[in-house]
Design a protein around this motif. Structure first.
Motif, PDB file in Angstrom:
ATOM      1  N   GLU A  40       0.824  -1.214   0.000  1.00  0.00           N
ATOM      2  CA  GLU A  40       0.000   0.000   0.000  1.00  0.00           C
ATOM      3  C   GLU A  40       0.856   1.262   0.000  1.00  0.00           C
ATOM      4  OE1 GLU A  40      -2.524  -0.757   3.370  1.00  0.00           O
ATOM      5  OE2 GLU A  40      -3.896  -2.000   2.192  1.00  0.00           O
ATOM      6  N   THR A  41       2.028   1.204   0.621  1.00  0.00           N
ATOM      7  CA  THR A  41       2.950   2.339   0.572  1.00  0.00           C
ATOM      8  C   THR A  41       3.406   2.583  -0.867  1.00  0.00           C
ATOM      9  OG1 THR A  41       3.707   1.979   2.839  1.00  0.00           O
ATOM     10  CG2 THR A  41       5.168   3.230   1.392  1.00  0.00           C
ATOM     11  N   GLY A  42       3.727   1.511  -1.576  1.00  0.00           N
ATOM     12  CA  GLY A  42       4.112   1.646  -2.978  1.00  0.00           C
ATOM     13  C   GLY A  42       3.002   2.263  -3.810  1.00  0.00           C
ATOM     14  N   VAL A  43       1.768   1.819  -3.580  1.00  0.00           N
ATOM     15  CA  VAL A  43       0.618   2.367  -4.312  1.00  0.00           C
ATOM     16  C   VAL A  43       0.438   3.846  -3.988  1.00  0.00           C
ATOM     17  CG1 VAL A  43      -1.905   2.279  -4.544  1.00  0.00           C
ATOM     18  CG2 VAL A  43      -0.582   0.152  -4.488  1.00  0.00           C
ATOM     19  N   ARG A  44       0.541   4.195  -2.714  1.00  0.00           N
ATOM     20  CA  ARG A  44       0.345   5.587  -2.276  1.00  0.00           C
ATOM     21  C   ARG A  44       1.365   6.512  -2.928  1.00  0.00           C
ATOM     22  NH1 ARG A  44      -0.298   4.472   2.575  1.00  0.00           N
ATOM     23  NH2 ARG A  44       1.824   4.662   3.326  1.00  0.00           N
ATOM     24  N   TYR A  45       2.632   6.118  -2.915  1.00  0.00           N
ATOM     25  CA  TYR A  45       3.655   6.970  -3.521  1.00  0.00           C
ATOM     26  C   TYR A  45       3.542   7.009  -5.043  1.00  0.00           C
ATOM     27  CZ  TYR A  45       5.924   8.269   0.752  1.00  0.00           C
ATOM     28  OH  TYR A  45       6.176   8.826   1.972  1.00  0.00           O
ATOM     29  N   GLN A  46       3.026   5.950  -5.631  1.00  0.00           N
ATOM     30  CA  GLN A  46       2.818   5.954  -7.078  1.00  0.00           C
ATOM     31  C   GLN A  46       1.726   6.957  -7.449  1.00  0.00           C
ATOM     32  OE1 GLN A  46       2.590   2.100  -8.954  1.00  0.00           O
ATOM     33  NE2 GLN A  46       1.412   2.930 -10.651  1.00  0.00           N
ATOM     34  N   ILE A  47       0.661   7.038  -6.666  1.00  0.00           N
ATOM     35  CA  ILE A  47      -0.405   7.993  -6.973  1.00  0.00           C
ATOM     36  C   ILE A  47       0.080   9.419  -6.724  1.00  0.00           C
ATOM     37  CG2 ILE A  47      -1.654   8.046  -4.766  1.00  0.00           C
ATOM     38  CD1 ILE A  47      -3.388   7.882  -8.138  1.00  0.00           C
ATOM     39  N   TYR A  48       0.932   9.619  -5.693  1.00  0.00           N
ATOM     40  CA  TYR A  48       1.513  10.953  -5.483  1.00  0.00           C
ATOM     41  C   TYR A  48       2.328  11.358  -6.709  1.00  0.00           C
ATOM     42  CZ  TYR A  48       0.623  10.239  -0.419  1.00  0.00           C
ATOM     43  OH  TYR A  48       0.068  10.009   0.812  1.00  0.00           O
ATOM     44  N   ALA A  49       3.106  10.418  -7.224  1.00  0.00           N
ATOM     45  CA  ALA A  49       3.924  10.700  -8.411  1.00  0.00           C
ATOM     46  C   ALA A  49       3.039  10.992  -9.616  1.00  0.00           C
ATOM     47  CB  ALA A  49       4.862   9.525  -8.708  1.00  0.00           C
ATOM     48  N   ALA A  50       1.916  10.277  -9.736  1.00  0.00           N
ATOM     49  CA  ALA A  50       0.995  10.522 -10.850  1.00  0.00           C
ATOM     50  C   ALA A  50       0.479  11.955 -10.800  1.00  0.00           C
ATOM     51  CB  ALA A  50      -0.171   9.532 -10.790  1.00  0.00           C
ATOM     52  N   PHE A  51       0.044  12.398  -9.637  1.00  0.00           N
ATOM     53  CA  PHE A  51      -0.441  13.777  -9.498  1.00  0.00           C
ATOM     54  C   PHE A  51       0.672  14.774  -9.793  1.00  0.00           C
ATOM     55  CE2 PHE A  51      -3.762  12.040  -6.407  1.00  0.00           C
ATOM     56  CZ  PHE A  51      -4.748  11.992  -7.384  1.00  0.00           C
ATOM     57  N   PHE A  52       1.854  14.513  -9.268  1.00  0.00           N
ATOM     58  CA  PHE A  52       3.009  15.378  -9.509  1.00  0.00           C
ATOM     59  C   PHE A  52       3.247  15.523 -11.011  1.00  0.00           C
ATOM     60  CE2 PHE A  52       7.462  16.062 -10.346  1.00  0.00           C
ATOM     61  CZ  PHE A  52       7.917  16.915  -9.353  1.00  0.00           C
ATOM     62  N   LEU A  53       3.295  14.391 -11.715  1.00  0.00           N
ATOM     63  CA  LEU A  53       3.587  14.413 -13.153  1.00  0.00           C
ATOM     64  C   LEU A  53       2.490  15.114 -13.943  1.00  0.00           C
ATOM     65  CD1 LEU A  53       5.035  10.813 -13.489  1.00  0.00           C
ATOM     66  CD2 LEU A  53       6.305  12.962 -13.706  1.00  0.00           C
ATOM     67  N   LEU A  54       1.245  14.909 -13.567  1.00  0.00           N
ATOM     68  CA  LEU A  54       0.158  15.584 -14.265  1.00  0.00           C
ATOM     69  C   LEU A  54       0.220  17.096 -14.042  1.00  0.00           C
ATOM     70  CD1 LEU A  54      -2.722  13.039 -13.579  1.00  0.00           C
ATOM     71  CD2 LEU A  54      -1.556  13.462 -15.760  1.00  0.00           C
ATOM     72  N   ILE A  55       0.545  17.495 -12.833  1.00  0.00           N
ATOM     73  CA  ILE A  55       0.634  18.929 -12.540  1.00  0.00           C
ATOM     74  C   ILE A  55       1.820  19.562 -13.264  1.00  0.00           C
ATOM     75  CG2 ILE A  55       1.078  20.619 -10.706  1.00  0.00           C
ATOM     76  CD1 ILE A  55      -0.650  18.695  -8.888  1.00  0.00           C
ATOM     77  N   VAL A  56       3.008  18.968 -13.131  1.00  0.00           N
ATOM     78  CA  VAL A  56       4.169  19.577 -13.803  1.00  0.00           C
ATOM     79  C   VAL A  56       4.048  19.470 -15.317  1.00  0.00           C
ATOM     80  CG1 VAL A  56       5.724  19.249 -11.837  1.00  0.00           C
ATOM     81  CG2 VAL A  56       5.746  17.579 -13.693  1.00  0.00           C
ATOM     82  N   GLY A  57       3.345  18.448 -15.792  1.00  0.00           N
ATOM     83  CA  GLY A  57       3.118  18.329 -17.226  1.00  0.00           C
ATOM     84  C   GLY A  57       2.340  19.512 -17.783  1.00  0.00           C
ATOM     85  N   TYR A  58       1.481  20.074 -16.977  1.00  0.00           N
ATOM     86  CA  TYR A  58       0.720  21.249 -17.399  1.00  0.00           C
ATOM     87  C   TYR A  58       1.446  22.554 -17.097  1.00  0.00           C
ATOM     88  CZ  TYR A  58      -3.358  18.620 -18.782  1.00  0.00           C
ATOM     89  OH  TYR A  58      -4.211  17.767 -19.432  1.00  0.00           O
ATOM     90  N   ILE A  59       2.243  22.590 -16.026  1.00  0.00           N
ATOM     91  CA  ILE A  59       2.891  23.834 -15.612  1.00  0.00           C
ATOM     92  C   ILE A  59       4.177  24.109 -16.393  1.00  0.00           C
ATOM     93  CG2 ILE A  59       4.084  24.969 -13.695  1.00  0.00           C
ATOM     94  CD1 ILE A  59       2.083  23.629 -11.819  1.00  0.00           C
ATOM     95  N   LEU A  60       5.027  23.089 -16.514  1.00  0.00           N
ATOM     96  CA  LEU A  60       6.340  23.299 -17.120  1.00  0.00           C
ATOM     97  C   LEU A  60       6.248  23.361 -18.643  1.00  0.00           C
ATOM     98  CD1 LEU A  60       8.567  20.898 -14.978  1.00  0.00           C
ATOM     99  CD2 LEU A  60       8.050  23.307 -14.570  1.00  0.00           C
ATOM    100  N   LYS A  61       7.177  24.119 -19.217  1.00  0.00           N
ATOM    101  CA  LYS A  61       7.244  24.228 -20.676  1.00  0.00           C
ATOM    102  C   LYS A  61       8.260  23.248 -21.266  1.00  0.00           C
ATOM    103  CE  LYS A  61       5.842  29.003 -20.556  1.00  0.00           C
ATOM    104  NZ  LYS A  61       6.269  30.370 -20.552  1.00  0.00           N
ATOM    105  N   PHE A  62       9.103  22.677 -20.431  1.00  0.00           N
ATOM    106  CA  PHE A  62      10.122  21.708 -20.832  1.00  0.00           C
ATOM    107  C   PHE A  62      11.081  22.296 -21.870  1.00  0.00           C
ATOM    108  CE2 PHE A  62       6.643  19.218 -19.134  1.00  0.00           C
ATOM    109  CZ  PHE A  62       7.303  18.382 -18.246  1.00  0.00           C
ATOM    110  N   GLU A  63      11.436  23.554 -21.643  1.00  0.00           N
ATOM    111  CA  GLU A  63      12.373  24.237 -22.541  1.00  0.00           C
ATOM    112  C   GLU A  63      13.826  24.073 -22.092  1.00  0.00           C
ATOM    113  OE1 GLU A  63      10.761  28.165 -22.331  1.00  0.00           O
ATOM    114  OE2 GLU A  63       9.316  27.779 -23.950  1.00  0.00           O
ATOM    115  N   THR A  64      14.026  23.780 -20.815  1.00  0.00           N
ATOM    116  CA  THR A  64      15.382  23.645 -20.294  1.00  0.00           C
ATOM    117  C   THR A  64      15.621  22.205 -19.857  1.00  0.00           C
ATOM    118  OG1 THR A  64      14.768  24.132 -18.001  1.00  0.00           O
ATOM    119  CG2 THR A  64      15.281  26.029 -19.422  1.00  0.00           C
ATOM    120  N   SER A  65      16.885  21.857 -19.734  1.00  0.00           N
ATOM    121  CA  SER A  65      17.204  20.492 -19.291  1.00  0.00           C
ATOM    122  C   SER A  65      16.760  20.273 -17.848  1.00  0.00           C
ATOM    123  CB  SER A  65      18.696  20.201 -19.457  1.00  0.00           C
ATOM    124  OG  SER A  65      19.465  21.040 -18.635  1.00  0.00           O
TER     125      SER A  65
END
Length: 129
Positions: A40-65
């Protein structure tokens, strides 16, 4: 990189819900309480990462390394962290010794911590520029 980040974020979210449901129902019958809590700890941190990636995917422009590394480290970190925990949770049930995966879990955690730190730095730098 933006689309990849959003797609992997979605995949991590989808898998978290599926694995969480299995953990709450089917895996209760085959895993010890301690192993189920780890799972369950693995699942919990995976969902945190999913939210993180979805948020930064919308916020960041990915113009820099550094913007790209924020995403890469979270993708890799969540994978290493959660998947190693999933396998370690099942080692008794499968009757195999997977203790060699033990050091992989904190490495994945370290990658996630660095990713969060880089995101904080990105926001701090943007605020003062």
């Amino acid at each position: 990189m933006k689309n990849l980040t959003l797609i992997i974020g979605g995949i991590y979210g989808l898998l978290s819900v599926i694995l969480g449901a299995f953990g709450a129902h089917a895996f209760k019958k085959i895993l010890s309480v301690e192993r189920l809590e780890s799972f369950e700890t693995g699942v919990r941190y995976q969902i945190y990462a999913a939210f993180f990636l979805l948020i930064v995917g919308y916020i960041l422009k990915f113009e820099t390394s550094s913007e790209k590394w924020i995403s890469i480290l979270m993708i890799a970190g969540a994978f290493l962290f959660s998947v190693s925990i999933y396998f370690l949770s099942f080692q008794d049930y499968w009757g195999v010794n997977l203790k060699f995966l033990g050091p992989i879990t904190p490495l994945g955690g370290l990658f996630m911590i660095i990713s969060w730190g880089m995101l904080i730095w990105y926001f701090a730098k943007a605020k003062f520029n």
